[in-house]
Design an enzyme around this catalytic site. Structure first.
Site: not given
Length: 766
Positions: A317-318, A347, A349, A362, A396, A445, A557, A685, A714, A716
């Protein structure tokens, strides 16, 4: 220092070095060094001195003016070398420097490319050929050699005073750098045991001994001794038992055991006895054959002769964006990177540009703009570098009729015979062709005037262009463009479409979706509907079985919501569950979505096409992902994963005294009933050789659709866990028994020698 490394490693590093000196003129030239121009833009061109280091693994470069400052990068970071003007930067200076002096180093992950201009064509070719040779050597390395390289890198960092010896402080610092917080008393005891000369330092063989004690694989030794009759070696018979009882391999055990001994056993004496030592066993388990991914599923093994709608298709996409959707850079590099990752649907545009040239960006945002013809050139060049199967250009179209004609001219002129302009046999087909039929072809397309039947029967509109209704116009506008386009649509209810561009559309006509009921009666097999993720989600929840049926007949799509301005991704799995083929993701954004996409398409030769399970191809099956237990042939399985240990996990915190507290999470992605996550406990550790022996259990109702993701984090207790590494693969590609999982970074690139050691068992639920 060199004395220690040369005597100690005896590995690929030495072999590479000897190769550099003795056999290859290009590598000899790189060792001497070359002045080249580093190019960042038409106005930024700086001279740099580039040199291959003696380890034949590192490129060093510095400015002539910048004093002592210099930079380095590893050959292993370089994914590919492109010759000539194959980047936007080098294209911009094509009038100044000829193509035979230019080349681009493409780095793994999301690091920017390095564009270079040599002083002569000969020097450019020397670096291009030399770099390719080094990359080829690296790709041919075994896991043991990669480990040796990794150890050598750490040793250089630890030997602060460069004297070829390591005192205890340097060893202690090395352990922290290598991600292990070892008890100081224990570390000193190992150090003293290894210091045979009692000099207070380790050199030569002493360091080898220390490292062997440090990295003793008790977990693998336990397995080895369980199957070894004498505790010293695995006879061929022992190895056959292991392959049959643990690895559950279906091959000819006798023949396979012989092959493994021949391939992985380092001792000639053991080979003569048809036996495998512990070192050979370790090398086998660390190899591609011993990995979790079934090597038989790596090449193209699926039936590629079924209709296009029967496959999942790796889709972007894009594609033109390198970053976010509001201010990110548009670049042909986005297309090159997607296509070289196996993407088969990109894609584009398209908007009216200056001087009559259509542009790609875009729309109505601050993203930069690129020329449509440059995009088409990049697609033409890279479409079939990694896969011969068809590429779909998803257009597009926001252009005027005049610039649509220019688009059609560029498509025809640049792509030539690669562009599919008519049905394969020139006749009206009754269904979609297969990926095999369409090898080497690029499909458009887009919107089309009339249908395929009219254009083939030459009864399409004779005028130069036609009109399509505003309803059809909305069909191919992304949701995020709708509000931007609303004013335009209210002013003109019809968009004009050039016949030239319309004629380039054959098997993929973009249409507006009305309902599944309407589609069942009126849809043509060559019509493609596009849904935003939210619309697709609504349909799959309300009418999942209807959605599945629709996707047995034609292509669908699905693309990310326009509200994802950061170019994040949705989870593609729920779209695959109903058989959607073109599930378009932001390839430029790392994370779970792209991990799943890479995982699904890692099979079948990474060709970008994966055959859907039978129940998603057969219109009569009526599969419902919400109730998989209702399907014919329902056969759930139990997946048991024992997470045994981890090896050389990467540091995630740059603080010197920070050590990873690793845990492993296993995620099942599949139909809703199968979605599940379980974790091991965390180990305090120790990112160097953590040991868990934790077993996780999953019930999987639709194993054909399940994708398994291993994530190391990791731990936390006060904030979000940090990502350490991941590996994702389809359940159907998973090997059973004792297996190593070679971890990948957030970008999906390998991070040797980091791995997990696991035991896998898949059983039918009776």
């Amino acid at each position: 220092m060199l004395k220690l490394i040369s005597k100690w490693l005896g590995t690929i590093l030495q072999q590479l070095f000897m190769l550099c000196i003795q056999e290859d003129d290009n590598l000899q030239s790189m060792l001497v060094g070359t002045v080249m121009r580093k190019i960042k833009s038409r106005s930024w061109k700086k001279q740099r001195y580039f040199k291959l280091q003696d380890d034949c693994m590192t490129i060093w470069y510095k400015s002539k003016k910048a004093g002592n400052t210099h930079s380095t990068f590893s050959v292993s970071d370089v994914e590919a070398i492109r010759e000539g003007h194959q980047s936007e930067v080098l294209l911009s200076i094509a009038d100044e420097f000829p193509a035979d002096r230019c080349f681009t180093l493409v780095f793994r992950g999301r690091r920017g490319n390095l564009d270079l201009v040599a002083e002569s064509a000969e020097e450019a070719q020397s670096w291009i050929s030399g770099m390719r040779k080094l990359i080829e050597n690296l790709e041919n390395m075994g896991e043991r050699e990669k480990l040796d390289q990794w150890i050598g890198d750490w040793f250089k960092k630890a030997d602060k005073n460069n004297d070829g010896r390591m005192n205890f402080k340097e060893v202690r610092d090395l352990l922290k750098m290598m991600n292990v917080d070892m008890n100081e008393h224990h570390a000193h005891r190992l150090f003293t045991m290894a210091d045979k000369s009692q000099s207070g330092t380790l050199e030569d063989d002493e360091f080898i001994l220390f490292y062997k004690m440090l990295t003793q694989r008790e977990d693998v030794l336990r397995v080895f001794q369980e199957y070894s009759v004498d505790g010293q070696t695995l006879s061929q018979s022992d190895l056959e038992d292991f392959l049959r009882e643990e690895q559950l391999e279906e091959a000819d055990f006798q023949q396979h055991a012989k092959q493994l001994i021949e391939r992985y056993e380092p001792s000639d004496t053991a080979k003569l006895l048809n036996a495998m030592t512990f070192d050979g066993f370790l090398m086998y388990l660390g190899s591609a054959e011993g990995s979790i991914f079934n090597p038989q599923k790596r090449g193209v093994f699926q039936d590629m002769s079924q209709p296009l709608c029967h496959y999942f298709i790796s889709s972007s996409h894009n594609t033109y964006l390198m970053e976010d959707q509001l201010r990110g850079q548009s670049s042909v590099e986005g297309y090159i990177r997607a296509l070289t990752r196996g993407c088969r649907c990109v894609e584009v545009d398209c908007w009216d540009g200056a001087n009559g040239e259509p542009i790609v960006y875009h729309g109505h945002t601050f993203t930069s703009k690129i020329l449509f013809k440059d995009v088409v050139s990049a697609v033409g060049t890279y479409a079939f570098k990694v896969s011969d199967y068809p590429v779909i250009l998803s257009i597009e179209n926001h252009c005027s009729v005049e610039q649509q004609r220019v688009m059609a001219q560029h498509l025809n002129h640049i792509l030539g015979d690669k562009l599919l302009k008519s049905t394969l046999d020139g006749k009206v087909p009754i269904g979609l062709p297969s990926p095999e039929d369409l090898k080497g072809k690029i499909l458009l397309k887009a919107k089309k005037i009339g249908g395929l039947e009219e254009s083939l029967n030459e009864i399409a509109e004779d005028s130069l262009n036609g009109e399509i209704s505003d309803e059809d116009e909305v069909a191919e506008l992304d949701e995020d463009n709708l509000h931007r386009e609303s004013s335009c649509l209210s002013q003109k209810s019809k968009q004009r479409l050039s016949k030239e561009l319309s004629d380039c559309v054959v098997y993929c006509k973009s249409v507006r979706f009305s309902s599944f009921k309407h589609s069942r009666v009126h849809s043509k097999f060559y019509e493609v509907v596009s849904f935003t993720e939210s619309k697709a989600r609504k349909h799959l929840r309300e009418t999942g079985a209807e959605f599945v049926h629709h996707n047995t007949q034609q292509l669908t799509r699905v693309y990310p919501s326009g509200f994802r301005t950061d170019s994040s991704n949705f989870n593609p799995q729920e779209m695959w569950n109903v058989g959607c083929q073109i599930v378009a993701l932001n390839f430029q954004t790392a994370g779970e979505g792209m991990d799943l996409n890479d995982g699904l398409f890692s099979q079948n030769g990474r060709c970008g096409y994966v055959l859907k399970p039978g129940f998603l191809r057969d219109a009569e099956k009526r599969f419902d992902p919400e109730g998989p237990q209702k399907q014919d042939g329902y056969q759930p399985v139990i997946l048991n994963i024992q997470v045994i240990s981890g090896q050389q996990l990467p540091k995630v915190n740059i603080k010197e005294d920070s050590i990873v507290d690793p845990l492993v999470r296993v995620e099942i992605h599949g139909v809703p009933m199968d979605q599940a996550k379980q974790e091991t406990r965390y180990i305090d550790n120790n990112g160097f050789n953590p040991v868990w022996y934790d077993t996780l259990h999953f019930t999987i109702h639709t194993p054909e659709l399940a994708v398994v993701r291993f994530v190391v984090e990791d731990y936390d207790k006060t904030s979000k866990n940090d990502f350490v590494g991941q590996y994702t693969l389809p359940l159907s590609c998973m090997q059973q028994g004792y297996r190593h999982i070679h971890l990948l970074s957030k970008d999906g690139t390998s991070i040797p020698p980091s791995s997990l050691f696991v035991h896998i068992r898949i059983t039918r639920l009776e």
